[in-house]
Design a protein around this motif. Structure first.
Motif: not given
Length: 581
Positions: A103-107, A123-129, A135-139
């Protein structure tokens, strides 16, 4: 579980702070967050929702390195978000770590940040992300709910639960407290995960927090003496394990009223160390955690957020009042506190064998930043370790990481990966560096007044030379830097604390206890890096020449009258700094 009618300032709706009013109409933390996420015309969410978003584990920020240029171009700020996980005790399986890494690599810009509360933030997560990240964390059965906001935050416990049976039991209690004090609102699952299980028209209930939650954030830690590795006294509520001669955990001393935040120029705000008020048997710990939180819920200041932490509730009304009120909420009395002693602080690096017969490797991660740089490649190295490790990872309260529960058979493979990716750099660092911490600061934190994470490594390099010249190269001294006075890296419990005042300028605090038992005190204001080095150089030399055997730097400064000891924070922290004053 007890629902007590809130009293005091919480009933005075006209006088309540703006955040209290936002919570009042939020429909249990929903607000209009979902609508703001759907707005494609801005990278931000609505201002009022930014307060509610904290309860979901996220802060709205912007890239401050780009702020001036974007203003010049008449563009909105480069909005982005910080997302923090809730990881009680810092426990993480290798599979979960691999997911967090992906998830860090993606977002998250190919980096993870380990925090002083034993968790991870992006950090640096955009709103649409935001939704796909959460959801990835929840998985992998993880969450960001209540990692921020006016609730109990991530519960801390002594860093390695495998050192003894008492450590393992302390972790069990940590997890039970954390689960018990989680908010019940279904808003998190509705907004982020599309879960509509409540059904139309059914209202949430918060049996512990109530509609308005707490007046401010609330922090809990559990420590197992003799190591105060979680800085227990910095927490609103602390439990100090009392272990019998047979090695069994008997109960806990209870500490209340710790907290680090303050505001520059406002003497009514100050950090405070917790006060030990009594002893409880181990099985009472969850009940006590709930009732301490309820007392603060019902009596904390809801009119002034700068005065809303438990430390002010206790100082305003008195420790005796708090103890009597807590006993009334419990329906039974705390016993007198039992004897204990903290003799160490911080993390113990390298390999250690636990009571479980397995190995545990503590790695130094400077300022908690997991990011590949040259031959030092913690991001890739930990990813590879997670691929072969069959134990667990543990994040420490000092921004480091433990590769825990390594078998004899698997240890050589882990050692080879550690060496291949340069992860043992902590073994080659000075005692000063491995006892240093910094908050994130610029460019992502909206509260930062000065650099911290990006500034501390260079300052440490300069001070290492000064210490070496003074014959103190191997002397452990705690050094912590923050970009603002909120105290995220616990600077007021460091022997040397640097707190951002303005760009490039810091207030210098000195004289805390090495084991986290005493606050430091303001020594000089608004110093740049050169001035910090110039002020510390003669003090290091004096310490080298005149210290008693085994005397710590902070204790030496107090004994020599260079700073006064802080005994009562409300009276002493902002008072005259020098003992002769």
């Amino acid at each position: 579980m007890t629902q007590t009618t809130p009293s005091g300032s919480a009933d005075k709706s006209a006088a309540r702070s703006e955040v209290e009013k936002i919570k009042d109409v939020s429909n249990y933390l929903r607000g209009t967050i979902a609508q703001g996420l759907a707005d494609p015309l801005t990278g931000a969410i609505f201002e009022k929702d930014a307060q509610l978003l904290k309860f979901h584990g996220a802060y709205m920020q912007d890239d401050r390195d780009l702020r001036a240029e974007r203003q010049k171009q008449k563009l909105e700020p480069a909005y982005q978000f910080m997302v923090r996980l809730r990881m009680p005790g810092g426990v993480c399986t290798p599979a979960q770590w691999r997911k967090l890494d992906a998830l860090a690599q993606q977002y998250g810009g190919n980096t993870l940040r380990l925090t002083t509360r034993q968790t991870v933030q992006y950090h640096n997560v955009l709103k649409h992300q935001l939704r796909p990240l959460i959801r990835g964390i929840d998985e992998v059965a993880m969450t960001s709910i209540a990692a921020c906001g006016d609730v109990n935050r991530n519960t801390l416990v002594s860093n390695n639960p495998h050192l003894s049976p008492a450590h393992a039991e302390a972790l069990d209690w940590c997890l039970k407290i954390d689960r018990h004090l989680l908010p019940h609102t279904s808003a998190y699952r509705e907004i982020w995960l599309g879960d509509k299980r409540l059904g139309a028209g059914k209202e949430d209930l918060e049996p512990i927090y109530g509609k308005h939650y707490l007046p401010r954030k609330f922090k809990i830690a559990i420590a197992v003496p003799p190591n105060n590795d979680v800085d227990l006294y910095a927490n609103d509520l602390g439990f100090i394990a009392i272990v019998g001669d047979d090695g069994k955990l008997e109960g806990f001393n209870v500490s209340v009223g710790g907290g680090m935040g303050m505001t520059h120029g406002d003497a009514a705000t100050y950090p405070r160390t917790g006060t030990v008020i009594g002893y409880i048997p181990a099985h009472r710990i969850v009940d006590v955690a709930e009732k301490v939180l309820l007392v603060q819920r019902d009596f904390g200041d809801r009119t002034n957020r700068k005065h809303a932490r438990l430390k002010y509730t206790i100082d305003d009304r008195g420790v005796e009042w708090f103890g009597e009120t807590l006993n009334r909420y419990l329906g039974w009395d705390l016993a007198p506190a039992r004897a204990f002693a903290f003799t160490t602080n911080g993390d113990q690096y390298g390999w250690r064998k636990g009571a479980d017969g397995l190995w545990h490797l503590t790695l130094f991660i400077q300022n908690g930043r997991v990011k590949d740089r040259g031959d030092y490649r913690p991001m890739t190295g930990l990813r590879e370790i997670a691929g072969v490790h069959d134990g667990e990872f543990r994040i420490t309260a000092n921004q480091n990481l433990i590769v825990a529960r390594v078998s004899d058979a698997n240890k050589p493979r882990i050692e080879a990966l550690v060496k291949a990716y340069g992860l043992l750099e902590g073994e080659h660092h000075s005692a000063l560096r491995i006892n240093s911490m910094a908050c994130v600061g610029f460019p992502t934190c909206g509260l930062a007044l000065a650099e911290s994470e990006r500034a501390l490594p260079g300052l440490v390099t300069r001070l290492e030379k000064v210490l070496e010249d003074a014959g103190l190269a191997g002397e452990p001294i705690t050094l912590r830097m923050t970009g603002c006075p909120n105290g995220c890296a616990r600077p007021y419990l460091a022997e040397i604390g640097l707190v951002g005042k303005s760009p490039g300028k810091y207030n210098l605090y000195l004289g805390a206890g090495f084991h986290g038992e005493r606050l430091n005190k303001l020594y000089k204001e608004s110093l740049n890096e050169d001035q910090v080095v110039a002020e510390l150089t003669p003090l290091f030399r004096q310490y080298s020449a005149s210290r008693d055997a085994g005397e710590k730097f902070g204790d030496f400064l107090v004994r020599q009258g260079i700073v006064k000891a802080v005994v009562e924070a409300r009276e002493d922290f902002h008072g005259p700094g020098h003992a002769e004053s």
